[in-house]
Design a protein around this motif. Structure first.
Motif, PDB file in Angstrom:
ATOM      1  N   ALA A  41     -25.481  11.780 -15.719  1.00 23.25           N
ATOM      2  CA  ALA A  41     -26.333  10.380 -15.646  1.00 23.25           C
ATOM      3  C   ALA A  41     -26.263  10.411 -14.289  1.00 23.25           C
ATOM      4  O   ALA A  41     -25.557  10.911 -13.160  1.00 23.25           O
ATOM      5  CB  ALA A  41     -25.355   9.264 -16.202  1.00 23.25           C
ATOM      6  N   GLU A  42     -27.721   9.628 -13.764  1.00 22.07           N
ATOM      7  CA  GLU A  42     -27.768   9.452 -12.220  1.00 22.07           C
ATOM      8  C   GLU A  42     -26.724   8.385 -11.868  1.00 22.07           C
ATOM      9  O   GLU A  42     -26.425   7.295 -12.634  1.00 22.07           O
ATOM     10  CB  GLU A  42     -28.992   8.975 -11.933  1.00 22.07           C
ATOM     11  N   ILE A  43     -26.100   8.551 -10.880  1.00 20.01           N
ATOM     12  CA  ILE A  43     -24.774   7.445 -10.442  1.00 20.01           C
ATOM     13  C   ILE A  43     -25.490   6.533  -9.274  1.00 20.01           C
ATOM     14  O   ILE A  43     -26.398   7.036  -8.589  1.00 20.01           O
ATOM     15  CB  ILE A  43     -23.834   8.034 -10.059  1.00 20.01           C
ATOM     16  N   GLU A  44     -24.897   5.381  -9.394  1.00 16.90           N
ATOM     17  CA  GLU A  44     -25.075   4.502  -8.010  1.00 16.90           C
ATOM     18  C   GLU A  44     -24.076   4.118  -7.360  1.00 16.90           C
ATOM     19  O   GLU A  44     -23.187   3.624  -7.769  1.00 16.90           O
ATOM     20  CB  GLU A  44     -25.928   3.189  -8.785  1.00 16.90           C
ATOM     21  N   PRO A  49     -17.995   7.138   0.257  1.00 13.97           N
ATOM     22  CA  PRO A  49     -18.579   8.294  -0.043  1.00 13.97           C
ATOM     23  C   PRO A  49     -18.469   8.821  -1.507  1.00 13.97           C
ATOM     24  O   PRO A  49     -17.329   8.573  -1.861  1.00 13.97           O
ATOM     25  CB  PRO A  49     -18.297   9.347   1.021  1.00 13.97           C
ATOM     26  N   TRP A  50     -19.722   9.261  -2.167  1.00 14.48           N
ATOM     27  CA  TRP A  50     -19.529   9.854  -3.336  1.00 14.48           C
ATOM     28  C   TRP A  50     -20.373  11.121  -3.540  1.00 14.48           C
ATOM     29  O   TRP A  50     -21.536  10.845  -4.100  1.00 14.48           O
ATOM     30  CB  TRP A  50     -19.579   8.726  -4.575  1.00 14.48           C
ATOM     31  N   PRO A  51     -20.259  12.200  -2.798  1.00 17.12           N
ATOM     32  CA  PRO A  51     -21.462  13.452  -2.893  1.00 17.12           C
ATOM     33  C   PRO A  51     -21.052  13.819  -4.391  1.00 17.12           C
ATOM     34  O   PRO A  51     -19.852  13.785  -4.976  1.00 17.12           O
ATOM     35  CB  PRO A  51     -20.664  14.389  -2.208  1.00 17.12           C
ATOM     36  N   GLY A  52     -22.181  13.986  -5.020  1.00 17.45           N
ATOM     37  CA  GLY A  52     -22.050  14.565  -6.467  1.00 17.45           C
ATOM     38  C   GLY A  52     -22.313  13.574  -7.639  1.00 17.45           C
ATOM     39  O   GLY A  52     -22.938  12.564  -7.572  1.00 17.45           O
TER      40      GLY A  52
END
Length: 114
Positions: A41-44, A49-52
């Motif tokens: 799923a695409e994350i928001e 920071p939250w790469p990935g």
């Protein structure tokens, strides 16, 4: 109590190993009652920071989650991902039914003398 395997992964280039991993992971989870809650799923991102991306797998309990991760079937499959996708994976218990954060706060407050 439901437990979760949570992965913070940073997919790079798709390749045959990763596709094989995705194709075969469910069969390693089935004997332990594992099921995907979040996968692909695409994350928001709202904070920090939250790469990935994120992966969340539910298990009936923490023992089942541990048994799945440590199982020969999953350990044989795991290098297909770890060779190509950096990330972190944790196993964690969920909260029991009827959990009330305010009660937890009250207990913490009392313990701290606040």
């Amino acid at each position: 109590m439901t437990a979760y395997a949570i992965g913070h992964i940073r997919p790079e280039t798709m390749n045959e190993d990763i596709l094989r991993y995705i194709e075969e992971i469910q069969s390693t989870m089935d004997p332990f009652g594992g099921r995907f809650l979040v996968h692909g799923a695409e994350i928001e991102v709202k904070e920090g920071p939250w790469p990935g991306t994120a992966v969340v797998i539910a298990f009936p309990d923490i023992q089942s989650a541990r048994a799945w991760y440590d199982s020969p079937a999953y350990q044989a499959l795991l290098p297909l991902r770890t060779r190509h996708i950096p990330g972190e994976v944790i196993l964690v218990d969920g909260v029991p039914p009827g959990y009330d954060a305010a009660k937890t706060a009250a207990g913490l407050r009392a313990a701290a003398g606040l």
